[in-house]
Each structure stands twice: as C-alpha cells, then as structure tokens.
Write an enzyme that holds these catalytic residues in place. Structure first.
Site, PDB file in Angstrom:
ATOM      1  N   HIS A 194      53.139  89.893 -64.428  1.00 12.55           N
ATOM      2  CA  HIS A 194      54.429  89.679 -63.765  1.00 12.55           C
ATOM      3  C   HIS A 194      54.431  88.372 -62.983  1.00 12.55           C
ATOM      4  O   HIS A 194      53.371  87.773 -62.733  1.00 12.55           O
ATOM      5  CB  HIS A 194      54.823  90.872 -62.895  1.00 12.55           C
ATOM      6  CG  HIS A 194      53.818  91.258 -61.872  1.00 12.55           C
ATOM      7  ND1 HIS A 194      52.672  91.970 -62.162  1.00 12.55           N
ATOM      8  CD2 HIS A 194      53.773  91.035 -60.529  1.00 12.55           C
ATOM      9  CE1 HIS A 194      51.973  92.169 -61.066  1.00 12.55           C
ATOM     10  NE2 HIS A 194      52.614  91.595 -60.047  1.00 12.55           N
TER      11      HIS A 194
ATOM     12  N   ASP B 161      47.789  92.235 -61.489  1.00  7.90           N
ATOM     13  CA  ASP B 161      47.262  92.455 -60.136  1.00  7.90           C
ATOM     14  C   ASP B 161      45.741  92.665 -60.126  1.00  7.90           C
ATOM     15  O   ASP B 161      45.215  93.527 -60.842  1.00  7.90           O
ATOM     16  CB  ASP B 161      47.920  93.692 -59.488  1.00  7.90           C
ATOM     17  CG  ASP B 161      49.400  93.450 -59.190  1.00  7.90           C
ATOM     18  OD1 ASP B 161      49.792  92.283 -58.986  1.00  7.90           O
ATOM     19  OD2 ASP B 161      50.154  94.436 -59.160  1.00  7.90           O
TER      20      ASP B 161
ATOM     21  N   ARG C  57      54.303  97.191 -51.341  1.00  8.65           N
ATOM     22  CA  ARG C  57      53.677  97.565 -52.610  1.00  8.65           C
ATOM     23  C   ARG C  57      52.526  98.520 -52.372  1.00  8.65           C
ATOM     24  O   ARG C  57      51.739  98.316 -51.438  1.00  8.65           O
ATOM     25  CB  ARG C  57      53.165  96.310 -53.321  1.00  8.65           C
ATOM     26  CG  ARG C  57      52.752  96.573 -54.748  1.00  8.65           C
ATOM     27  CD  ARG C  57      52.230  95.313 -55.412  1.00  8.65           C
ATOM     28  NE  ARG C  57      50.793  95.227 -55.273  1.00  8.65           N
ATOM     29  CZ  ARG C  57      50.053  94.168 -55.606  1.00  8.65           C
ATOM     30  NH1 ARG C  57      50.644  93.087 -56.091  1.00  8.65           N
ATOM     31  NH2 ARG C  57      48.759  94.171 -55.470  1.00  8.65           N
TER      32      ARG C  57
ATOM     33  N   HIS D 124      50.650  86.678 -63.414  1.00  2.06           N
ATOM     34  CA  HIS D 124      49.355  87.310 -63.129  1.00  2.06           C
ATOM     35  C   HIS D 124      49.430  88.806 -63.407  1.00  2.06           C
ATOM     36  O   HIS D 124      50.512  89.395 -63.503  1.00  2.06           O
ATOM     37  CB  HIS D 124      48.962  87.097 -61.659  1.00  2.06           C
ATOM     38  CG  HIS D 124      49.874  87.810 -60.709  1.00  2.06           C
ATOM     39  ND1 HIS D 124      51.156  87.386 -60.438  1.00  2.06           N
ATOM     40  CD2 HIS D 124      49.703  88.952 -59.995  1.00  2.06           C
ATOM     41  CE1 HIS D 124      51.739  88.219 -59.588  1.00  2.06           C
ATOM     42  NE2 HIS D 124      50.871  89.192 -59.308  1.00  2.06           N
TER      43      HIS D 124
HETATM   44  C1  SIN Z   1      53.491  91.067 -56.760  1.00  2.00           C
HETATM   45  O1  SIN Z   1      53.168  92.245 -56.737  1.00  2.00           O
HETATM   46  O2  SIN Z   1      52.835  90.226 -57.357  1.00  2.00           O
HETATM   47  C2  SIN Z   1      54.785  90.665 -56.083  1.00  2.00           C
HETATM   48  C3  SIN Z   1      55.910  90.861 -57.024  1.00  2.00           C
HETATM   49  C4  SIN Z   1      57.236  90.580 -56.398  1.00  2.00           C
HETATM   50  O3  SIN Z   1      57.318  90.316 -55.192  1.00  2.00           O
HETATM   51  O4  SIN Z   1      58.231  90.619 -57.103  1.00  2.00           O
END
Ligand code: SIN
Length: 291
Positions: free
Chosen positions: A265, A118, A280, A116
């Site tokens: 990612h 973000d 995050r 995805h």
């Molecule tokens: C995310 O921001 O989608 C999570 C990424 C992660 O936990 O590595």
C-alpha cells in the site's frame, strides 16, 4: 519479439454475496466495501467467517460508518490473531498496540507515503492491519492505494518467474525507520531479515511477489549492481502498473482491513497543509514467509 501473451488474463469472478452481508467491489480483483455490519457489536461466528472469507477473496475490505473506541477496534482485530507491537513503538508513548497515523500541516512526513508492505523487516511480519480513519483532510485527498501482489507475480513472464523463484532478499527496518522517519534505533537495532522473493500465501497457497521498496535492501548472493537492477525492475513493475491497484477513498469513521501477505500500500500525501488522523492495529503473523 517481446512476450505480451501473459499480460491479459481472464478475470476470475470473485463472490460478492456472503451469508451475512454483501460487498461492492472497488476493482474486479482487489478491494471491496462491506455493507451491513456493525463492528462495534459482538459478531456472530457466521459473520466472522464471512469477514475471513471476503478478506481472502478481496485482500482489502473497507467498512464505512463505523463508530469504534480503541477497545472495540482491538477486539475486532483480535478475532484474527494477537496484536502486533510496531518496532518504532519503543520511542513512543501511549498504547503500544495502537499506531497513530497523524498528519498535520507541521508534519515532516506522513506514515506510509511510498509503496510498502508493513514491517517486512520482522522475521514474521504482521498478517494484516486495520486502519481506522476518523479525520479526513478538509481539502479531499489522502487516499490509500493498495496493490495486488498475486497479480503482480502473475503478470511477470515465465522466465522471470523461474529466475525469481530461487532468490532471497534482505528486508531492513533501518531503511524507513531511520532513513525516512529519522527515529532513534532501539538497543540492538531495528529488525533485519531475509525472505524469499516469491512466497506462497500460507492460507491460499497462491504465489506472491514479495519485495517492496519500503524495506527491501538487496538480493542475497548477487553483485550490488545486479541486485539493484533486478529490484529496480520489480519496483517499477509494481509502481507503474495501475491495473494492480485499488484506491481506497476514506470518509471519516472508515476502517480498512488488508491482508499484509499479498498486498502493498501507499498513503498519498496530497493534502498539505490539511490534517488526517487515524489509528492502526496490526495482527501478528503466524509463520515466516516461505516459498
Ligand atoms: C500505513 O499503514 O502505511 C499508513 C496508511 C495510510 O495512512 O493510509
């Protein structure tokens, strides 16, 4: 005969020496580890410009051995814009600018466990995110894969590029937030917006393939099966082309900063029943994705 002539491309050398630091590449085109910078300190304009330049060059920057409290994490992010509040924060307690990424043996899911970009359901999705992981699984694992969506576009054949250039797709927050995470919808519902299937990165001007299996529900103006077949073809291209990807292996106290406008990612949940923890911060985008 199939056209394979566009499959291989000469590698464009990306700089590894900047004025104030050096980076070590993870792959030749995406992902670099930045050396010799302490993000807890006040950074000089030169250092910040180097971070900016390296981020545009490498799309994903990894900073190891950083010791940051929340304010320092947020202060670093604020150099790139104001801080984003995640649409799921309405149901969460705590600092609205901090998204906790916590997985334990009791978790029903781990955030981001699927390809995805973000929050592309927003009208103006975040321009970047900084994930600071402080606890890695005892068992190893818990890496994050990142895909280079400039290259994903470049590797398509010319007729498909021309065809996709006309299309727009719907990105719907309900798919992950209700479908996967079972979160309660806020009043007025989760965001749902339409973006071009191919967009231009607002800073580099390069073209990006801009659909992702996390949020993209359908292509506008097509029959259901036509839209499903085209999205399936594009998702398959992203999910089964390892040369698009780099793999970030976390160590405790690593911060990774990705450009959300040209990457996707996937957090790998391969460490059950062990735990992983991070926080995050995302940065508000500056404009709607545009072709
Ligand atoms: C995310 O921001 O989608 C999570 C990424 C992660 O936990 O590595």
């Amino acid at each position: 005969m199939f056209n394979t002539s566009e499959d291989q491309q000469e590698i464009q050398e990306i700089p590894t020496m900047y004025r104030t630091f050096e980076v070590e590449s993870i792959t030749p085109h995406i992902g670099a580890v930045v050396r010799d910078i302490d993000l807890s300190q006040n950074l000089t304009n030169e250092q910040l410009q180097d971070v900016f330049d390296a981020w545009y060059d490498w799309k994903v920057l990894v900073f190891r051995d950083q010791h940051l409290d929340r304010d320092q994490h947020k202060a670093f992010a604020r150099h790139f814009g104001s801080l984003h509040v995640h649409p799921m924060q309405h149901g969460m307690r705590g600092d609205p600018e901090i998204l906790k990424v916590k997985t334990t043996g009791d978790s029903p899911y781990t955030a981001g466990d699927g390809w995805h970009t973000d929050v592309t359901c927003d009208e103006i999705p975040p321009l970047g995110s900084m994930l600071y992981i402080t606890e890695t699984p005892q068992s190893g694992g818990g890496d994050t894969l990142f895909a280079d969506m400039y290259l994903a576009y470049e590797l398509l054949s010319s007729p498909i590029k021309d065809f996709l250039g006309e299309l727009h797709a719907v990105h719907d927050g309900k798919i992950p937030y209700v479908g996967s995470y079972k979160s309660k919808e806020p009043e007025g519902g989760y965001p749902r917006n339409t973006h071009p299937v191919v967009v231009k990165h607002p800073a580099t001007g390069k073209k990006v393939l801009y659909v992702n299996s996390g949020f993209t529900s359908h292509i506008r103006g097509m029959k259901r099966q036509e839209s499903a077949a085209i999205l399936e073809m594009l998702f398959e291209h992203i999910h089964s082309t390892p040369r698009l990807w780099c793999n970030v292996q976390w160590e405790p106290n690593t911060l990774t900063f990705w450009d959300n406008r040209c990457t996707q990612h996937h957090a790998v949940w391969d460490y059950y029943p062990h735990s992983r923890y991070g926080e995050r911060v995302s940065i508000v985008g500056t404009e709607r994705p545009a072709a």
